[in-house]
Design a protein around this motif. Structure first.
Motif, PDB file in Angstrom:
ATOM      1  N   ASN A  21       0.828  -1.207   0.000  1.00 36.34           N
ATOM      2  CA  ASN A  21       0.000   0.000   0.000  1.00 36.34           C
ATOM      3  C   ASN A  21       0.860   1.254   0.000  1.00 36.34           C
ATOM      4  O   ASN A  21       0.558   2.229  -0.684  1.00 36.34           O
ATOM      5  N   ASP A  22       1.931   1.248   0.764  1.00 39.23           N
ATOM      6  CA  ASP A  22       2.835   2.398   0.809  1.00 39.23           C
ATOM      7  C   ASP A  22       3.537   2.596  -0.525  1.00 39.23           C
ATOM      8  O   ASP A  22       3.740   3.722  -0.970  1.00 39.23           O
ATOM      9  N   LEU A  23       3.912   1.502  -1.149  1.00 40.47           N
ATOM     10  CA  LEU A  23       4.655   1.582  -2.402  1.00 40.47           C
ATOM     11  C   LEU A  23       3.751   1.881  -3.600  1.00 40.47           C
ATOM     12  O   LEU A  23       4.168   2.543  -4.547  1.00 40.47           O
ATOM     13  N   LEU A  24       2.505   1.433  -3.539  1.00 41.35           N
ATOM     14  CA  LEU A  24       1.585   1.674  -4.655  1.00 41.35           C
ATOM     15  C   LEU A  24       1.343   3.159  -4.879  1.00 41.35           C
ATOM     16  O   LEU A  24       1.254   3.619  -6.017  1.00 41.35           O
ATOM     17  N   HIS A  25       1.235   3.903  -3.811  1.00 45.09           N
ATOM     18  CA  HIS A  25       0.950   5.331  -3.948  1.00 45.09           C
ATOM     19  C   HIS A  25       2.137   6.096  -4.496  1.00 45.09           C
ATOM     20  O   HIS A  25       1.998   7.225  -4.945  1.00 45.09           O
ATOM     21  N   SER A  26       3.309   5.452  -4.506  1.00 47.03           N
ATOM     22  CA  SER A  26       4.498   6.114  -5.030  1.00 47.03           C
ATOM     23  C   SER A  26       4.489   6.172  -6.554  1.00 47.03           C
ATOM     24  O   SER A  26       5.232   6.935  -7.147  1.00 47.03           O
TER      25      SER A  26
END
Length: 185
Positions: free
Chosen positions: A15-20
């Protein structure tokens, strides 16, 4: 900090990486900042924002925009920020004399044996290679921090490598079995 914790466990990853991969998201900001900004500055637009955020057509347009603008995003800067936040949580735990464990969230992209439903989950395949690369980037940094700063780190990428049906999508469990396996790990 006046709460006395015995153990702090944090789980981050997909989830943290997807928004990047969204070019407009700034490193260190919340991915809904733009949405909240519109709602707070122009409340009369709130119903329209709600409708758009729940519109399948709008989500499809955004997905194509993400696919076509991946090169404009700064995913590795976001990944480095994630690592920094993990280390910040470790510092908070030390201030509180608590034990801290970080778990890199399991991700479907690392499974070797997929169930039929997992094989059919192809909606986000366009981002799979990038997300796996970001996971590897975060993992390499956390391994260094594990040695350097005694970070208790569990790599969750391969916990479900050979399990049958576990995921309902690329990161969320289909049922409690996934959580039980995670807790045992």
């Amino acid at each position: 900090l006046d709460i006395d914790f015995d153990l702090i466990i944090s789980i981050s990853g997909v989830n943290d990486l997807l928004h990047s991969i969204i070019p407009s998201n700034k490193v260190g900001s919340f991915y809904l900042n733009q949405t909240y900004s519109i709602i707070l500055r122009k409340p009369y637009l709130s119903p329209l924002v709600f409708i758009l955020n729940n519109s399948q057509l709008y989500k499809i347009i955004r997905r194509f925009n993400k696919i076509n603008n991946l090169e404009k995003s700064k995913p590795y800067e976001h990944a480095n920020y994630l690592v920094d936040n993990i280390l910040r949580l470790q510092k908070v735990s030390k201030v509180n004399s608590s034990n801290y464990i970080f778990l890199l969230q399991p991700y479907l992209g690392f499974k070797e044996i997929l169930s039929e439903s997992e094989k059919n989950f192809t909606l986000y395949e366009y981002r799979n290679d990038l997300i796996k690369s970001l996971y590897n980037h975060v993992d390499s940094k956390l391994k260094i921090e594990s040695l350097k700063n005694n970070l208790n780190y569990i790599d969750g990428r391969y916990i479900y490598k050979t399990n049958k049906t576990i995921f309902s999508d690329d990161a969320h469990f289909k049922n409690d079995t996934g959580y039980l396996i995670l807790a045992k790990e």
